[in-house]
Design an enzyme around this catalytic site. Structure first.
Site, PDB file in Angstrom:
ATOM      1  N   ASP A 232       0.833  -1.196   0.000  1.00  0.00           N
ATOM      2  CA  ASP A 232       0.000   0.000   0.000  1.00  0.00           C
ATOM      3  C   ASP A 232       0.875   1.257   0.000  1.00  0.00           C
ATOM      4  OD1 ASP A 232      -2.811   1.049   0.382  1.00  0.00           O
ATOM      5  OD2 ASP A 232      -1.869   1.917   2.165  1.00  0.00           O
ATOM      6  N   GLU A 300       1.611   0.105  -4.870  1.00  0.00           N
ATOM      7  CA  GLU A 300       0.622   1.131  -5.204  1.00  0.00           C
ATOM      8  C   GLU A 300       1.325   2.481  -5.232  1.00  0.00           C
ATOM      9  OE1 GLU A 300      -3.603   2.935  -3.533  1.00  0.00           O
ATOM     10  OE2 GLU A 300      -2.035   2.319  -2.119  1.00  0.00           O
TER      11      GLU A 300
END
Length: 577
Positions: A232, A300
């Site tokens: 993330d 990401e």
């Protein structure tokens, strides 16, 4: 089949529809494959809270995921990516982790996770998990110790800074969720950095002990048999050590991946993320991942220069691949998408991207692109074909294969803290997170016997899995067909890519692998389109993908929202000699 003693769900609850694929029994285990299985792979994202509830508390869980894995395997995907299931106070629904090495009791136990991995591998599905390493929950023991004093063993594990003389924060950095990125703490009489909620303090990666600790987290999950990780906000790990303020965006420009009415969009994020020190840490991370065969990583990236950052992050012994938000915008015109792909090919070089149109943070694409593209859920197969034909791997988000629209969640039922803070201009992320509809006539769509944490959309019940399985040309059946067809097309999975001429209605490109050249043409409009190909090649149509575009001997003819695939063969002029 998983036994009830393993997952707590009787085998009879697993739909036998998915225990066989194309009439053949599923294999007993994952075959030994080359380490680069992820190149061109299709990865199915599962949001645990909303996939399947197995214990009647209204919240999806790991046992529920295991129960539905035969369905996932039937889609023809290569892997699953599971959003966070770690111990968490759930202020941000799992993206605020209080213990990286345990499963939150809402989702089950470590034994449940082990059983899930075993079942996935039996079905030849790889398992990727979502690690949130840029920040923790305020309830994490690391932060509890860090905030006690300025001289304890973990005092510098988080980003702390003194106030300016007037008491204001040390710089102008902003939180994505609204307000300053700095939160005052009375224990230390300092500010701590929080890019998201005030209950999500940012880790300080300038501290070597922090890097060592998060790498130990990776080791823990590798030992439990995972096949990779989705990291993330991977470009958020480091901040500028000098705490310099960000400059404003040039007029008419906005930061990527946030709504334009969010003040965060008005800054150039030069100093609060995407720092050069991160590149060295990613090399350390990659060396750890490479210690085991077949492990992959997806980062990401939310950055103003997304493709340049992607290129740096996925080369030089760093991440295997990364995804950006370029195709998660509201613009879906053929020329816009052509421009996105042109920028990617020019700036990303040999970087490997993981493309996505949907995830747990953005409005579902069928709704997002409806105003310009039209067609409703029936455009979903076209969008899959476009996504699955690009150079790269692809991520599909649960319900995408059903053509689900964005659910409408009223404010009084809203759960997302981001949506509550930005309402009504931004209604949050709950609309793409509502429970998966399995059975149209069952209680709560077959997701749970209890009222779920978010309501099941009545519109989604009409598109439930059981409804679509009964219709040969449903969106779901077309997804299954196309993904299996794609598996037999090496040029689409691993070949090079060259854009063809831009067009008002059509996106067209060529994929090439060795001597095989595949023409891919997509009509993104709700009117018939015609697309001319150069006269130096012969076009030989490819069948089996489910689309109605055709070659009339002079040009490609495409009905609305249709595609065409063909082999390009150099034209032999000697036949006229």
């Amino acid at each position: 089949m998983l036994q009830s003693s393993t997952v707590g769900t009787p085998p009879a609850q697993i739909d036998p529809e998915f225990e066989r694929i194309d009439g053949e029994a599923l294999p007993a285990a994952v075959d030994a494959q080359r380490d680069e299985w992820w190149v061109g792979a299709s990865i199915y994202q599962i949001y645990p809270r909303s996939f399947q509830d197995s214990n009647g508390d209204g919240i999806g869980d790991l046992r529920g995921i295991a129960m539905r894995l035969p369905y996932v395997a039937s889609l023809g995907v290569d892997a699953i990516w599971i959003s966070p299931f770690f111990k968490s106070p759930m202020h941000d629904f799992g993206y605020d982790i209080s213990d990286y090495c345990d499963v939150d009791s809402r989702f089950g136990t470590l034994a449940d996770f082990d059983a899930l991995v075993a079942e996935a591998h039996r079905l030849k599905l790889r398992v990727l998990i979502d690690l949130v390493l840029s920040h923790t929950a305020a309830e994490h023991l690391w932060f509890a110790e860090s905030r006690q004093s300025r001289d304890n063993a973990k005092a510098d594990w988080y980003v702390w800074a003194d106030a300016l003389p007037d008491g204001s924060p040390p710089n102008n950095w902003l939180s994505i969720f609204g307000g300053s990125a700095w939160q005052w703490d009375t224990r230390r009489r300092q500010y701590y950095m929080r890019t998201f909620l005030s209950s999500q303090p940012d880790l300080n990666y300038h501290c070597p002990a922090v890097q060592d600790a998060v790498l130990d987290v990776v080791r823990f999950w590798l030992a439990r048999g995972v096949d990779g990780f989705r990291f993330d906000v991977v470009n958020f790990y480091f901040h500028d050590a000098q705490l310099r303020s960000n400059p404003p965006q040039p007029e008419g420009r906005f930061a990527a991946a946030v709504p334009r009415d969010n003040p965060y969009a008005l800054q150039r994020h030069l100093y609060d993320k995407t720092q050069p020190e991160n590149l060295e840490f990613l090399q350390r991370l990659r060396r750890l991942l490479d210690s085991r065969p077949g492990i992959t990583s997806i980062g990401e990236i939310g950055d103003d220069e997304q493709y340049a950052t992607l290129a740096r992050y996925t080369t030089g012994g760093r991440l295997h691949m990364a995804y950006t938000f370029n195709l998660m915008e509201r613009d879906c015109s053929a020329r816009f998408i052509h421009g996105v792909l042109d920028e990617f090919l020019r700036e990303a070089g040999d970087a490997w991207v993981c493309w996505a149109l949907n995830n747990h943070d953005v409005t579902r694409v069928v709704t997002r692109w409806q105003a310009l593209m039209g067609g409703g859920a029936q455009v979903a197969p076209l969008l899959l074909a476009l996504l699955g034909s690009l150079r790269g791997s692809i991520c599909l988000y649960q319900g995408e294969e059903l053509g689900l629209t964005e659910a409408q969640v009223p404010f009084e039922l809203l759960q997302d803290p981001y949506g509550k803070a930005m309402w009504p201009a931004f209604t949050g992320r709950d609309g793409c997170r509502t429970p998966m509809p399995w059975h149209s006539q069952a209680s709560h769509g077959g997701f749970s016997d209890a009222p779920p944490w978010l309501p099941v959309s009545a519109e989604h019940l009409l598109a439930a899995v059981d409804v679509q399985l009964a219709v040969p040309d449903s969106v779901l059946r077309r997804y299954q067909g196309f993904l299996r067809w794609r598996q037999q097309m090496p040029a689409l999975r691993t070949g090079t890519m060259a854009l063809l001429r831009a067009h008002d209605q059509v996106v067209a490109f060529e994929r090439r692998l060795d001597q095989t050249r595949v023409l891919c043409v997509f009509n993104l409009s709700n009117e018939e389109a015609r697309y001319q190909i150069g006269d130096d090649v012969d076009v030989r149509p490819i069948d089996g993908h489910g689309f109605l575009g055709h070659w009339d001997g002079f040009e490609i003819v495409l009905p609305p929202h249709q595609a065409f695939f063909g082999r390009l063969v150099p034209f032999d002029i000697t036949q006229f000699d």
